[in-house]
Design an enzyme around this catalytic site. Structure first.
Site, PDB file in Angstrom:
ATOM      1  N   GLU A   1       0.820  -1.208   0.000  1.00  0.00           N
ATOM      2  CA  GLU A   1       0.000   0.000   0.000  1.00  0.00           C
ATOM      3  C   GLU A   1       0.860   1.269   0.000  1.00  0.00           C
ATOM      4  O   GLU A   1       0.354   2.369   0.229  1.00  0.00           O
ATOM      5  CB  GLU A   1      -0.967  -0.009   1.180  1.00  0.00           C
TER       6      GLU A   1
ATOM      7  N   HIS B   1      -2.239   2.810   9.255  1.00  0.00           N
ATOM      8  CA  HIS B   1      -3.423   2.030   8.869  1.00  0.00           C
ATOM      9  C   HIS B   1      -3.460   0.750   9.682  1.00  0.00           C
ATOM     10  O   HIS B   1      -2.447   0.040   9.807  1.00  0.00           O
ATOM     11  CB  HIS B   1      -3.369   1.694   7.375  1.00  0.00           C
TER      12      HIS B   1
ATOM     13  N   HIS C   1      -6.472  -2.393  11.700  1.00  0.00           N
ATOM     14  CA  HIS C   1      -7.748  -3.096  11.582  1.00  0.00           C
ATOM     15  C   HIS C   1      -8.421  -3.291  12.941  1.00  0.00           C
ATOM     16  O   HIS C   1      -8.514  -4.430  13.437  1.00  0.00           O
ATOM     17  CB  HIS C   1      -7.533  -4.467  10.938  1.00  0.00           C
TER      18      HIS C   1
ATOM     19  N   GLU D   1     -13.756  12.654  25.673  1.00  0.00           N
ATOM     20  CA  GLU D   1     -12.405  12.659  25.098  1.00  0.00           C
ATOM     21  C   GLU D   1     -12.409  12.410  23.600  1.00  0.00           C
ATOM     22  O   GLU D   1     -11.503  12.858  22.882  1.00  0.00           O
ATOM     23  CB  GLU D   1     -11.536  11.613  25.803  1.00  0.00           C
TER      24      GLU D   1
ATOM     25  N   HIS E   1     -12.964  -2.850   6.035  1.00  0.00           N
ATOM     26  CA  HIS E   1     -11.525  -3.073   5.862  1.00  0.00           C
ATOM     27  C   HIS E   1     -10.737  -2.585   7.071  1.00  0.00           C
ATOM     28  O   HIS E   1     -10.045  -3.371   7.727  1.00  0.00           O
ATOM     29  CB  HIS E   1     -11.071  -2.370   4.582  1.00  0.00           C
TER      30      HIS E   1
END
Length: 270
Positions: free
Chosen positions: A118, A141, A143, A172, A213
Site C-alpha cells: 500500500e 493504517h 484493523h 475525550e 476493511h
C-alpha cells in the site's frame, strides 16, 4: 561508513514506531500482516544520510509525488507482521528515499525490505497533506475489530452519523478527534482508487474509515495517530457494550458536545 544506528534522533523515532506496532498487535488490530505504517523521517537525518546509496534498483511509482522529492520515509515491509516490526523494525521495514523527480524510490537502509504493497497509497496521502500545508508526517493504517464492525451497519456509512455516535460516547473522543471521521465506501485494498477516495476525505478529516476493511489516521506523531484510533475504539466499545446490555446508548447531547468546543479550542465539525 555511515551507520544510521548512530543517529540517536532517528533511532528514537524508529523506537516509537516499534512501540506503536506492538500496541497494534496486542490490541488485536494487526492479524497476520494486517496494517502498515509510513513515517517521514527526513528531519531526523543528516545530509550525508539522506544520500546513502540505494540497496537495489530504483522502483517506479504509478503516480508521481512531487511534494516528496528527496524525502526519506520509514515504511513497514510487505507481508511483515506488526508483532515482528515491534521486535526488529529494520528486519521488517526499510528506509526509502523518493527520487528528485518524485517518480520513483530507492531503498537506502538497512536491508532491502520491500515496502508495504500500500506504499503508493501512503505516498499519495503524504503528498496531499504536504501540498495542503499540513505537517502530517505519519500515515497509520490498522484493523480495529470494533470500528470495522460499525462499517458493516449501513447507517454508520454516513460520516455525520458515525462521527456523532462515536463523539457522544465519551467527551475525550470529541476532544482527541476534533475533525470527526471520514468514510470511504469499499474499495479493493492497495489500489490507487482507494488512495484517491481517501485523499478526498483527508481534505476534511485526520481519520478515515475504510468500509469493511480498516481505519487510517494521519498526523504529526505516530503515538498521537495511535491514540486517536484507540480513543475511537473506546467509544465503539462503549456503544457496543450498551447495545449488548439491551439498550440504545443515550450518548452526550448536542449541548454537552458543543460545550467542549470553547474550553478545548476545538474546530466546528461540518
Amino acid at each position: 561508513m555511515i551507520t544510521i544506528r548512530n543517529n540517536t534522533r532517528l533511532m528514537a523515532e524508529i523506537d516509537r514506531i516499534a512501540e506503536v506496532a506492538g500496541y497494534l498487535w496486542t490490541k488485536g488490530w494487526a492479524e497476520r500482516n494486517g496494517g502498515n505504517i509510513s513515517v517521514n523521517v527526513s528531519s531526523f537525518l543528516t545530509d550525508d544520510e539522506k544520500i546513502l546509496p540505494s540497496l537495489c534498483p530504483s522502483v517506479p511509482l504509478a503516480e508521481e509525488v512531487t511534494e516528496l522529492c528527496g524525502h526519506v520515509f520509514y515504511v513497514t515491509g510487505t507481508g511483515k507482521r506488526m508483532r515482528y516490526v515491534a521486535k526488529d523494525p529494520f528486519a521488517n521495514g526499510s528506509l526509502i528515499r523518493i527520487a528528485d523527480d518524485g517518480k520513483s524510490y530507492d531503498i537506502i537502509a538497512e536491508q532491502a525490505i520491500a515496502p508495504t504493497s500500500e506504499l503508493p497509497s501512503h505516498l499519495l496521502m503524504h503528498n496531499f497533506v504536504r501540498r495542503s500545508g499540513r505537517d502530517n508526517r505519519v500515515v497509520l493504517h490498522t484493523h480495529p475489530t470494533d470500528l470495522i464492525g460499525m462499517t458493516h451497519c449501513k447507517p454508520f456509512l454516513n460520516s455525520e452519523v458515525l462521527t456523532r455516535t462515536l463523539w457522544s460516547m465519551i467527551p475525550e473522543c470529541r476532544i482527541i478527534v476534533p475533525k470527526g471521521v471520514g468514510i470511504v465506501p469499499y474499495e479493493i485494498p492497495g489500489t490507487l482508487a482507494l488512495a484517491h477516495a481517501t485523499i478526498e476525505q483527508l481534505a476534511h478529516h485526520d481519520v478515515v474509515f475504510w468500509e469493511k476493511h480498516g481505519i487510517l489516521a494521519v498526523g504529526e506523531d505516530v503515538i498521537e495517530c495511535f491514540d486517536a484510533i484507540d480513543t475511537l475504539s473506546k467509544s465503539a466499545q462503549i456503544y457496543f457494550s450498551a447495545r449488548m446490555a439491551g439498550f440504545e446508548p443515550e450518548g452526550m447531547t448536542d449541548e454537552q458536545l458543543d460545550g467542549l468546543v470553547e474550553p478545548f479550542g476545538l474546530e466546528i465539525y461540518g
